[in-house]
Design a protein around this motif. Structure first.
Motif, PDB file in Angstrom:
ATOM      1  N   LYS A 715       0.812  -1.221   0.000  1.00 26.66           N
ATOM      2  CA  LYS A 715       0.000   0.000   0.000  1.00 26.66           C
ATOM      3  C   LYS A 715       0.845   1.271   0.000  1.00 26.66           C
ATOM      4  CE  LYS A 715      -3.830  -2.399   0.341  1.00 26.66           C
ATOM      5  NZ  LYS A 715      -4.797  -2.504  -0.758  1.00 26.66           N
ATOM      6  N   GLU A 716       2.003   1.223  -0.666  1.00 18.38           N
ATOM      7  CA  GLU A 716       2.824   2.429  -0.749  1.00 18.38           C
ATOM      8  C   GLU A 716       2.178   3.442  -1.697  1.00 18.38           C
ATOM      9  OE1 GLU A 716       6.948   2.017  -1.490  1.00 18.38           O
ATOM     10  OE2 GLU A 716       7.183   0.265  -0.186  1.00 18.38           O
ATOM     11  N   LYS A 717       2.263   4.677  -1.346  1.00 15.02           N
ATOM     12  CA  LYS A 717       1.650   5.728  -2.139  1.00 15.02           C
ATOM     13  C   LYS A 717       2.266   5.771  -3.540  1.00 15.02           C
ATOM     14  CE  LYS A 717       0.571  10.677  -2.039  1.00 15.02           C
ATOM     15  NZ  LYS A 717       0.734  11.951  -1.280  1.00 15.02           N
ATOM     16  N   GLY A 718       1.416   5.825  -4.541  1.00 14.66           N
ATOM     17  CA  GLY A 718       1.868   5.910  -5.925  1.00 14.66           C
ATOM     18  C   GLY A 718       2.094   4.574  -6.596  1.00 14.66           C
ATOM     19  N   ALA A 719       2.083   3.476  -5.844  1.00 17.93           N
ATOM     20  CA  ALA A 719       2.289   2.150  -6.445  1.00 17.93           C
ATOM     21  C   ALA A 719       1.039   1.729  -7.198  1.00 17.93           C
ATOM     22  CB  ALA A 719       2.632   1.127  -5.368  1.00 17.93           C
ATOM     23  N   SER A 720       1.215   1.068  -8.321  1.00 18.03           N
ATOM     24  CA  SER A 720       0.056   0.657  -9.124  1.00 18.03           C
ATOM     25  C   SER A 720       0.382  -0.595  -9.923  1.00 18.03           C
ATOM     26  CB  SER A 720      -0.362   1.780 -10.081  1.00 18.03           C
ATOM     27  OG  SER A 720       0.610   1.941 -11.099  1.00 18.03           O
ATOM     28  N   ALA A 721      -0.668  -1.265 -10.369  1.00 14.03           N
ATOM     29  CA  ALA A 721      -0.497  -2.453 -11.205  1.00 14.03           C
ATOM     30  C   ALA A 721       0.121  -2.080 -12.547  1.00 14.03           C
ATOM     31  CB  ALA A 721      -1.851  -3.134 -11.406  1.00 14.03           C
ATOM     32  N   ASP A 722      -0.178  -0.897 -13.052  1.00  9.36           N
ATOM     33  CA  ASP A 722       0.368  -0.478 -14.349  1.00  9.36           C
ATOM     34  C   ASP A 722       1.895  -0.429 -14.320  1.00  9.36           C
ATOM     35  OD1 ASP A 722      -2.092  -0.303 -15.525  1.00  9.36           O
ATOM     36  OD2 ASP A 722      -2.329   1.853 -15.190  1.00  9.36           O
ATOM     37  N   GLN A 723       2.469  -0.054 -13.182  1.00  6.44           N
ATOM     38  CA  GLN A 723       3.921  -0.002 -13.084  1.00  6.44           C
ATOM     39  C   GLN A 723       4.526  -1.393 -13.256  1.00  6.44           C
ATOM     40  OE1 GLN A 723       4.376   1.713  -9.207  1.00  6.44           O
ATOM     41  NE2 GLN A 723       4.304   3.829  -9.947  1.00  6.44           N
ATOM     42  N   VAL A 724       3.893  -2.389 -12.630  1.00  7.72           N
ATOM     43  CA  VAL A 724       4.386  -3.761 -12.754  1.00  7.72           C
ATOM     44  C   VAL A 724       4.254  -4.225 -14.200  1.00  7.72           C
ATOM     45  CG1 VAL A 724       4.205  -6.117 -11.887  1.00  7.72           C
ATOM     46  CG2 VAL A 724       3.656  -4.188 -10.391  1.00  7.72           C
ATOM     47  N   ASN A 725       3.094  -3.957 -14.812  1.00  6.12           N
ATOM     48  CA  ASN A 725       2.855  -4.402 -16.188  1.00  6.12           C
ATOM     49  C   ASN A 725       3.803  -3.737 -17.174  1.00  6.12           C
ATOM     50  OD1 ASN A 725       0.737  -5.935 -15.204  1.00  6.12           O
ATOM     51  ND2 ASN A 725      -0.793  -4.365 -15.616  1.00  6.12           N
ATOM     52  N   SER A 726       4.109  -2.464 -16.937  1.00  5.23           N
ATOM     53  CA  SER A 726       5.049  -1.769 -17.825  1.00  5.23           C
ATOM     54  C   SER A 726       6.411  -2.432 -17.781  1.00  5.23           C
ATOM     55  CB  SER A 726       5.159  -0.292 -17.424  1.00  5.23           C
ATOM     56  OG  SER A 726       3.919   0.366 -17.600  1.00  5.23           O
ATOM     57  N   GLY A 727       6.823  -2.846 -16.574  1.00  7.32           N
ATOM     58  CA  GLY A 727       8.100  -3.543 -16.468  1.00  7.32           C
ATOM     59  C   GLY A 727       8.083  -4.879 -17.185  1.00  7.32           C
ATOM     60  N   VAL A 728       6.968  -5.596 -17.105  1.00  5.58           N
ATOM     61  CA  VAL A 728       6.855  -6.882 -17.789  1.00  5.58           C
ATOM     62  C   VAL A 728       6.991  -6.690 -19.292  1.00  5.58           C
ATOM     63  CG1 VAL A 728       5.274  -8.771 -18.324  1.00  5.58           C
ATOM     64  CG2 VAL A 728       5.480  -7.961 -15.968  1.00  5.58           C
ATOM     65  N   LEU A 729       6.282  -5.695 -19.837  1.00  2.56           N
ATOM     66  CA  LEU A 729       6.327  -5.460 -21.283  1.00  2.56           C
ATOM     67  C   LEU A 729       7.706  -4.992 -21.729  1.00  2.56           C
ATOM     68  CD1 LEU A 729       2.876  -3.692 -21.831  1.00  2.56           C
ATOM     69  CD2 LEU A 729       3.497  -6.047 -22.395  1.00  2.56           C
ATOM     70  N   ALA A 730       8.332  -4.138 -20.936  1.00  5.92           N
ATOM     71  CA  ALA A 730       9.649  -3.620 -21.325  1.00  5.92           C
ATOM     72  C   ALA A 730      10.703  -4.713 -21.349  1.00  5.92           C
ATOM     73  CB  ALA A 730      10.065  -2.508 -20.361  1.00  5.92           C
ATOM     74  N   ARG A 731      10.497  -5.747 -20.554  1.00  5.66           N
ATOM     75  CA  ARG A 731      11.506  -6.788 -20.440  1.00  5.66           C
ATOM     76  C   ARG A 731      11.198  -8.006 -21.310  1.00  5.66           C
ATOM     77  NH1 ARG A 731      14.765  -5.733 -16.250  1.00  5.66           N
ATOM     78  NH2 ARG A 731      13.088  -4.658 -15.173  1.00  5.66           N
ATOM     79  N   MET A 732      10.084  -8.007 -21.997  1.00  3.39           N
ATOM     80  CA  MET A 732       9.725  -9.157 -22.827  1.00  3.39           C
ATOM     81  C   MET A 732      10.735  -9.352 -23.950  1.00  3.39           C
ATOM     82  SD  MET A 732       5.587  -9.151 -23.359  1.00  3.39           S
ATOM     83  CE  MET A 732       5.671 -10.548 -24.497  1.00  3.39           C
ATOM     84  N   ARG A 733      11.137 -10.577 -24.121  1.00  5.65           N
ATOM     85  CA  ARG A 733      12.014 -10.921 -25.229  1.00  5.65           C
ATOM     86  C   ARG A 733      11.160 -11.394 -26.402  1.00  5.65           C
ATOM     87  NH1 ARG A 733      17.263 -11.593 -23.806  1.00  5.65           N
ATOM     88  NH2 ARG A 733      17.737 -13.408 -25.095  1.00  5.65           N
ATOM     89  N   THR A 734      11.719 -11.283 -27.583  1.00  2.92           N
ATOM     90  CA  THR A 734      10.998 -11.767 -28.756  1.00  2.92           C
ATOM     91  C   THR A 734      10.905 -13.289 -28.680  1.00  2.92           C
ATOM     92  OG1 THR A 734      12.965 -12.044 -30.115  1.00  2.92           O
ATOM     93  CG2 THR A 734      11.919  -9.850 -30.112  1.00  2.92           C
ATOM     94  N   ARG A 735       9.984 -13.841 -29.444  1.00  2.00           N
ATOM     95  CA  ARG A 735       9.837 -15.298 -29.438  1.00  2.00           C
ATOM     96  C   ARG A 735      11.092 -15.959 -30.010  1.00  2.00           C
ATOM     97  NH1 ARG A 735       3.763 -16.887 -28.987  1.00  2.00           N
ATOM     98  NH2 ARG A 735       2.797 -14.865 -28.701  1.00  2.00           N
ATOM     99  N   ALA A 736      11.708 -15.317 -30.958  1.00  3.89           N
ATOM    100  CA  ALA A 736      12.944 -15.887 -31.513  1.00  3.89           C
ATOM    101  C   ALA A 736      14.039 -15.929 -30.451  1.00  3.89           C
ATOM    102  CB  ALA A 736      13.394 -15.068 -32.720  1.00  3.89           C
TER     103      ALA A 736
END
Length: 1013
Positions: A715-736
């Motif tokens: 429950k830290e101020k400013g924390a959100s699910a979008d922040q976690v999801n953005s990190g997941v997308l930024a770190r995704m590797r291509t299928r190759a």
């Protein structure tokens, strides 16, 4: 060995009709290994665990061919039954030797479990047999059977609790004795039609029984198999059971699991999923987690409950009576004060009234120690609740700061439950408040009764599990997948629990949760509409109205008959193919997916979660609320089939969880607990190290995202699910890239290791306390010497002292510096080493455990080479430099049981302190005997570092005092100085309170895991 068993010419004997079956292909490596390592022995079951797509069907058929006798294969669904029939026809020299109907039994008959599992009543067969057992007991005691049955019926009506207790007790006994039950006993609860079919199978000469997806053998089906095996034995045969499953059933139901193991025994061979991927027989894959937050209407529903809870707290606990209750829980009387002097008869008497004088701070601290020792978690919750309703109460300042973290809804609910029972239920004048508390707790899924609080269906958890935001998340994930390289190859499936969820209590508007709602949401998205989505359930085949004619024509071609189009509301249409079963319809839709006509299926777990094969599917979005090992493995198996049209296929598997936002105080662990359980059963490439294969959340989320998730859950101020999801997308590797990471075809050892994951907190007291204390003492002495030296030098120059006195003073300072350096230089070097290489401390701790348990005869020998400690680093530090985000300790070598014992002990050492017999203090550093000389300076420094490091001696070591002392000696050798304390007396209680006040150092998400090499 397997070639001789399946391909060498043999003279067919009438009793061995399967011996002339042939396999003309090439066995996979692990298939050949199974056939070489396991033996087929009549009346000795085989139990094999292998992932979906690993060739279990062929493997079991070859084992049956080796046995040679007539066989029965049982499958859980029609689709799987058809797969068995197709594979068997490739081996059998004559198609007439294979049958899939009970009307024509053959050398191999393939049926579904449902064809045999009809019971005589709608209740559990165990309960039915338990009642019959009870009747028999009454008859044996002298009653007439009719009278016994009448008495049981009367007991059920007049004293239901006693009746249920008797049924449960006998049911447990029946479960335990299932395999030993006489067939005649089991027959008493089977339907006559089922009995007739089973008798036909026995008469036909069936002796080999193949149990596909055998994790289902927990209740009705277990009865059927036990009966069939028993009848074969009665006829002089030797039944041979071959159990196949992708995963073992859950051990949460001990009785059901015992039935399973009674039938099939221990696992004879397990094929891990990574091995099948490495050999190129399953597609490489990546697992991802996605987080949502409730939509506004759902959030309003949750906030209403949050407000109700805090209102209830204010009404009940903020009163004088409520605060007195909390204080009583934090200040229990001493044992001798709670009892009167007695009268010599041993009877309890009313204690004398307390003295009028207010208790001293020492008295209050002693009482607080007693409270934490008696019931640590209740005392902690009472302290948190007291801070909520009376933040200025003097007890708040006495509670350790580490105990007073965020007050959760679970804390308030546990305190409210105890308060309601102890203060409201017993007071006739408080009955209105009791009724209000009962209603309020029911809203949170708790039933307040005179026996305590029972957990019920929690509407908040239901809101999260069925949140509409999960449908929106599926759309977001699909859009991201379509926008990535290979987006044109996407063939996706979205799996829900039900077509329509039965409960709508948590929704304030819109459609009920389920596949229908999800399909409507996805179809409305203009990007996803291009995938021509199809809704596929047991009753419905629904498409977008714009796609209806095209897909109806395509299905007509696949089915060979016309498909009708029936328009519905909201721009959709249902497709109907009269006379076509669900299995054939699923196959036809799967064929459209293979052709690319359909690129998205929305379906239910019951239809698509097990046995469905559609090789082109490469993206799975899991919206279900199931987290058992069997269900999770089966779902993931849907996306792992090799796709002939895409040799470089890599599957992406997404798990979606809905979390309460950080700005809403109420919380529930249900979604995160479910996510952890799902990934605990799965292997995957580490999100941090793309070459490592691990189990747990670490293969779905990078440590950086786990850190963001910690902030959100905290429950830290400013924390959100979008922040976690953005990190997941930024770190995704291509299928190759993921395909290359798996190194398909490369060598592998195939060994499992046990992992312990420690918190990324760098301020671990092991790294601070002892060495830092030594460093601070060295600094203290140096500064003191410098100050005195400067002062005396000044006095000497002013003539206040002679030059000789100054020389003596400087000589004393020099001697002090030399002594200090001799005493503390090693500590300084050790402190530097531990800060530069913190893994040294944890390796030393693991070695101390391993050596202690080995010398105690509990485990085999583990050397330094069997313990691997690694730092996880991230680039989230200052100036982008990497910082340690966590530490893992890995045990390899030895037996699986020994590795588990060591890992559990290490996790207990660094985990939250429970009720250890011994504590070990590890922050004294090198002070040793000088501690008495420098008691004053040490006390000053300990005030600067108030948190002492007291760790639990693991229970495996602490059972014997000699072992605990041995552990302390090994710790001193491999880590540093320590002091062993037995938790006894007042001092022990105080130490236990202090130890519990410190937070555990285990990773909160995945403290225990496994890696695969």
């Amino acid at each position: 060995m397997h070639e001789n068993a399946t391909t060498s010419p043999t003279t067919r004997a009438p009793a061995l009709p399967l011996r002339d079956w042939r396999f003309q292909g090439t066995l996979r490596g692990y298939q050949a290994e199974v056939l070489q390592q396991v033996t087929t022995t009549p009346d000795d079951p085989l139990h094999i665990v292998a992932p979906p797509g690993s060739g279990k069907t062929l493997l079991a058929l070859l084992l049956a061919v080796r046995d040679g006798r007539r066989a029965l294969a049982l499958a859980p669904t029609v689709t799987i039954r058809q797969q068995w029939q197709r594979t068997a026809l490739q081996l059998a020299p004559d198609a007439e030797q294979v049958s899939s109907t009970p009307d024509r039994l053959a050398d191999l008959t393939v049926l579904t479990y449902q064809m045999l599992s009809i019971v005589a009543a709608d209740t559990s067969p165990f309960e039915d047999l338990a009642r019959l057992t009870w009747v028999d007991e009454l008859v044996q005691s002298g009653r007439v059977q009719a009278d016994a049955e009448a008495w049981l019926s009367e007991l059920r009506d007049k004293n239901a609790a006693q009746y249920r207790s008797g049924i449960r007790r006998r049911s447990r006994r029946v479960r335990r004795q299932l395999v030993q039950q006489e067939p005649s006993e089991l027959a008493r609860v089977l339907h006559p039609n089922a009995l007739a079919l089973l008798e036909n199978l026995v008469e036909h000469g069936v002796e080999t029984i193949i149990l596909d997806e055998c994790h289902h053998l927990l209740d009705h089906w277990a009865f059927v198999v036990a009966y069939l095996a028993g009848r074969i034995r009665e006829r002089g045969g030797s039944p041979h059971l071959i159990g196949l499953t992708a995963t073992l059933p859950s051990t949460e139901d001990d009785e059901a699991y015992e039935i399973y193991t009674q039938l099939l025994g221990d696992v004879d061979y397990e094929v891990p999923t990574p091995a099948v991927v490495k050999e190129g027989h399953l597609a490489p894959y990546r697992d991802f987690a996605w987080f949502t937050e409730p939509i506004p209407s759902e959030l309003a529903f949750i906030r209403k409950h949050e407000k109700r809870l805090h209102t209830l707290v204010g009404e009940l606990l903020a009163t004088e009576t409520g605060i007195a209750f909390l204080v009583d829980k934090l200040q229990p009387p001493a044992a001798d004060a709670a009892l009167g002097a007695g009268s010599g008869t041993g009877e309890r008497v009313t204690p004398a009234p307390p003295p009028a004088a207010a208790p001293t701070p020492d008295d209050m601290l002693a009482a607080l120690d007693r409270a934490l020792a008696q019931d640590f978690y209740l005392a902690r919750s009472a302290g948190l609740a007291l801070r909520e309703v009376a933040p200025r109460h003097p007890l708040i300042g006495m509670l350790p700061a580490a105990l007073l973290d965020r007050c959760t809804s679970d804390d308030l609910l546990s305190v409210l439950g105890r308060y309601s029972l102890e203060r409201l239920l017993t007071d006739p004048e408080a009955q209105p408040l009791w009724a209000e508390a009962k209603r309020a707790l029911a809203d949170f899924g708790y039933h307040l009764t005179d026996r305590g609080i029972r957990r019920g269906r929690n509407p908040i958890e239901l809101t999260l599990a069925t949140s509409q935001s999960k449908d929106q998340a599926a759309a977001t994930i699909l859009r991201h997948e379509l926008g990535r390289p290979d987006g044109e190859r996407i063939r996706a499936v979205v799996i829900t629990d039900f077509a329509v969820h039965g409960s709508q209590r948590s929704t304030s508007d819109g459609e009920p949760a389920g596949a229908l709602r999800c399909f409507a949401s996805l179809s409305a998205d203009p990007v996803i509409a291009g995938l021509r989505p199809v809704l596929l359930t047991a009753q419905l085949l629904r498409v977008r109205a714009a796609d209806a004619e095209l897909l109806a024509d395509a299905l007509s071609d696949e089915l060979g008959q016309p498909v009708q189009v029936e328009p519905t509301d909201a721009g959709a249409a249902d497709l109907n193919a009269p006379g076509v079963g669900s299995g054939r319809l699923v196959e036809a839709v799967s064929a459209l997916v293979a052709r690319g006509t359909v690129r998205l299926i929305v379906g239910t777990r019951g239809l698509l979660g097990e046995g469905w094969d559609c090789p082109p599917v490469n993206t799975l979005i899991d919206l279900t609320a199931v987290a058992t090992s069997s269900a999770t493995q089966q779902l993931r198996g849907r996306s792992l089939r090799l796709d002939p049209a895409w040799p470089g296929k890599v599957a992406h598997n997404w798990s979606v969880a809905c979390l309460i936002p950080a700005n809403v105080a109420i919380d529930t662990p249900s979604e995160m607990a479910r996510l952890r359980r799902k990934h605990r059963h799965l292997w995957g490439l580490s999100a941090e190290d793309n070459s490592a294969i691990i189990s747990g959340l670490g293969h779905a989320l990078h440590p950086d995202e786990l850190g963001l998730l910690t902030r959100l859950l905290g429950k830290e101020k400013g924390a959100s699910a979008d922040q976690v999801n953005s990190g997941v997308l930024a770190r995704m590797r291509t299928r190759a890239q993921s395909h290359a990471d798996w190194r398909v075809g490369g060598p592998y050892a195939g060994h499992e290791q046990e992992l312990v994951a420690l918190s990324p907190d760098r301020s671990h007291p092991v790294l601070r306390s002892g060495p830092t204390l030594a460093l601070l003492l060295t600094t203290f002495f140096a500064c003191t010497a410098a100050v005195f030296g400067f002062a005396m030098s000044t006095l000497a120059r002013s003539g206040a002292h002679s030059l000789g006195a100054e020389a003596v003073l400087w000589l004393s300072i020099l001697l002090t510096a030399v002594v200090s350096g001799a005493v503390f230089a090693p500590a300084f070097l050790r402190a530097y080493r531990q800060r530069a290489q913190p893994t040294v401390v944890y390796r030393g701790a693991a070695l101390a455990i391993a050596r202690t348990l080995h010398e105690a005869g509990r485990v085999g020998e583990f050397g330094e080479g069997n313990i691997v400690v690694q730092e996880q680093r991230s680039g989230s530090g200052r100036n982008g430099k990497s910082v340690v985000s966590g530490i893992t300790v890995e045990f390899n070598g030895g037996s699986a049981a020994d590795r588990a014992v060591l890992a559990d002990a290490l996790a207990e050492l660094f985990g939250p302190v429970q009720k250890p017999r011994f504590l070990v203090r590890v922050d004294r550093g090198p002070i040793g005997r000088l501690s008495t000389v420098f008691a004053g300076p040490i006390a000053v420094i300990e005030r600067m570092l108030p948190t002492r490091t007291l760790l639990s001696v693991p229970a495996a070591i602490g059972r014997r005092k000699a072992d605990a002392e041995l552990f302390a000696r090994h710790w001193a050798k491999s880590v540093g100085a320590c002091t062993l304390h037995e938790v006894t007396g007042v001092e022990g209680v105080a130490q236990l309170r202090e130890a519990r006040a410190a937070s555990g150092r285990l990773n909160r998400f995945e403290p225990r895991g496994r890696s695969w090499a």
